[in-house]
Write a protein that holds these residues in place. Structure first.
Motif, PDB file in Angstrom:
ATOM      1  N   PHE A  64       0.838  -1.275  -0.058  1.00  0.00           N
ATOM      2  CA  PHE A  64      -0.102  -0.055   0.116  1.00  0.00           C
ATOM      3  C   PHE A  64       1.062   1.230   0.016  1.00  0.00           C
ATOM      4  O   PHE A  64       1.574   1.481   0.832  1.00  0.00           O
ATOM      5  N   VAL A  65       0.716   1.915  -0.993  1.00  0.00           N
ATOM      6  CA  VAL A  65       1.594   3.107  -1.133  1.00  0.00           C
ATOM      7  C   VAL A  65       0.753   4.437  -0.986  1.00  0.00           C
ATOM      8  O   VAL A  65      -0.212   4.695  -1.708  1.00  0.00           O
ATOM      9  N   VAL A  66       0.741   5.448   0.076  1.00  0.00           N
ATOM     10  CA  VAL A  66      -0.303   6.092   0.521  1.00  0.00           C
ATOM     11  C   VAL A  66       0.171   7.520   0.535  1.00  0.00           C
ATOM     12  O   VAL A  66       1.088   7.846   1.175  1.00  0.00           O
ATOM     13  N   ASP A  67      -0.393   8.398  -0.377  1.00  0.00           N
ATOM     14  CA  ASP A  67      -0.263   9.667  -0.399  1.00  0.00           C
ATOM     15  C   ASP A  67      -0.855  10.457   0.709  1.00  0.00           C
ATOM     16  O   ASP A  67      -1.907  10.563   0.940  1.00  0.00           O
ATOM     17  N   ARG A  68       0.245  11.155   1.651  1.00  0.00           N
ATOM     18  CA  ARG A  68      -0.473  11.768   2.676  1.00  0.00           C
ATOM     19  C   ARG A  68      -0.130  13.443   2.743  1.00  0.00           C
ATOM     20  O   ARG A  68      -0.028  14.057   3.472  1.00  0.00           O
ATOM     21  N   THR A  69       0.098  13.978   1.387  1.00  0.00           N
ATOM     22  CA  THR A  69       0.368  15.085   1.251  1.00  0.00           C
ATOM     23  C   THR A  69      -0.831  16.005   1.660  1.00  0.00           C
ATOM     24  O   THR A  69      -1.992  15.515   1.669  1.00  0.00           O
ATOM     25  N   GLY A  70      -0.861  17.426   1.957  1.00  0.00           N
ATOM     26  CA  GLY A  70      -1.770  17.954   2.315  1.00  0.00           C
ATOM     27  C   GLY A  70      -3.128  18.091   1.165  1.00  0.00           C
ATOM     28  O   GLY A  70      -4.298  18.078   1.683  1.00  0.00           O
ATOM     29  N   SER A  71      -2.896  17.725  -0.185  1.00  0.00           N
ATOM     30  CA  SER A  71      -3.747  17.737  -0.900  1.00  0.00           C
ATOM     31  C   SER A  71      -4.918  16.730  -0.908  1.00  0.00           C
ATOM     32  O   SER A  71      -6.188  16.642  -1.266  1.00  0.00           O
ATOM     33  N   MET A  72      -4.342  15.742  -0.209  1.00  0.00           N
ATOM     34  CA  MET A  72      -5.437  14.484   0.076  1.00  0.00           C
ATOM     35  C   MET A  72      -6.422  14.828   1.141  1.00  0.00           C
ATOM     36  O   MET A  72      -7.235  13.933   1.380  1.00  0.00           O
ATOM     37  N   ALA A  73      -6.344  15.863   1.605  1.00  0.00           N
ATOM     38  CA  ALA A  73      -7.260  16.400   2.670  1.00  0.00           C
ATOM     39  C   ALA A  73      -8.317  17.280   1.928  1.00  0.00           C
ATOM     40  O   ALA A  73      -9.331  17.879   2.537  1.00  0.00           O
TER      41      ALA A  73
END
Length: 332
Positions: free
Chosen positions: A79-88
């Protein structure tokens, strides 16, 4: 008989040579006199037996045994998960953050691949392996439950290059250690890239990937993003501001980038703005079928230490008794 040394063989060999040399020198010094008594010769023989048996135990004497065990599922899911601010950004399933969809979909896929090994790699301002390959679904569920965007204060924008090298390393290590395993990659992202440079291609990683998908989240209209500060000092109800206009920043999902990532990895891709059936992205990887046998015979080494340690303990008791009597005679 086989051996399972308790230390690397070179270190064990060097230690054995040094200890035997010191022991030999001490024994020679005490026994070189013609007047050496029979009791002293027996004492040094006993000590030699203790030393030799101890060194032998350190080599890990073992016998090979065949055991029947449940065959593990040779399926590794990354699982490769994008946690950058844009994912909010609040443009998923109405006005929910994109990470809401990520949490739900990770949970669904975890259930679909029950029995497989899972690894989590996340990226924001940096990329890191949050969880190595494991079958511990409780730990996995805990991570998913607590998944949040990066702390806004430390945000450095969005760049998929940050995770490329970390994912490449994880896949190469997996292929080296378990070449027969199948590796599935799920990349959860909105495809946004705020850097000025063109990102590196993920195509070189495709040789290690047997399936999976690039799962995109968001819409072409985009959504506002709330700040995140778990310390409590900031106001997490405020929206991230566009430095140029002073208005709330808008993050727009990049459908072209999501498609390109899928093509490079050789897996399907999709952009979702609401809960979606993911069965199409997990079909063909039934963990029960990937396991060739329900049970299998494996040969494992079984340490046999107790006979030798029992002899050593007996010799030590003998040595202690002799030393005690010798001390008593000197006192008397």
């Amino acid at each position: 008989m086989t051996f399972q040394p308790f230390a690397p063989l070179p270190a064990l060999a060097i230690t054995a040579v040094l200890v035997l040399a010191l022991f030999g020198w001490a024994a020679f010094r005490d026994l070189k006199s013609p007047a050496t008594s029979r009791g002293e010769k027996i004492t040094w023989g006993r000590r030699a037996a203790i030393l030799v048996l101890t060194l032998f135990v350190a080599t890990g004497p073992s016998v090979l045994e065949e055991r029947s065990e449940v065959a593990y599922i040779n399926l590794d899911v990354y699982f490769v998960v994008d946690r950058t601010g844009s994912m909010a950004a609040e443009d998923y399933d109405g006005n929910k953050p994109r990470l809401t969809g990520v949490r739900n979909d990770m949970t669904t896929l975890m259930a679909d691949f029950s029995g497989a090994r899972f690894s989590i790699i996340s990226f924001d301002s940096t990329a890191s392996r949050q969880m190595p390959l494991t079958t511990d679904t409780r730990a996995l569920s805990g991570w998913i439950t607590n998944l949040n965007q990066e702390i806004t204060y430390y945000s450095a924008g969005s760049s998929l290059d940050r995770v490329r090298e970390e994912l490449s390393m994880a896949l190469r290590q997996g292929a080296t250690r378990n070449p027969d395993n199948q590796r599935i990659v799920y990349l959860f992202t909105d495809g946004e890239n705020t850097t000025d440079t063109e990102r590196l291609s993920f195509a070189p990683l495709a040789q290690y990937v047997d399936g999976g998908a690039v799962l995109g989240y968001g819409t072409s209209d985009g959504g506002r993003m709330k700040t995140y500060d778990p310390s409590g000092y900031g106001n997490s109800k405020e929206y991230i501001t566009d430095w140029n206009s002073g208005d709330p920043a808008i993050s727009v999902a990049d459908a072209n980038e999501i498609t390109a990532l899928g093509n490079e990895l050789g897996v399907p891709s999709t952009l979702m703005d609401a809960p979606t059936d993911l069965s199409a992205y997990s079909d063909g990887f039934n963990p029960e079928l990937i396991t060739s046998e329900g049970r299998r015979l494996v040969t494992v080494p079984q340490l046999i230490l107790w006979p030798f340690t029992a002899v050593i303990m007996g010799l030590l008791l003998w040595e202690l008794t002799w030393q005690t009597r010798r001390a008593a005679r000197k006192v008397g």
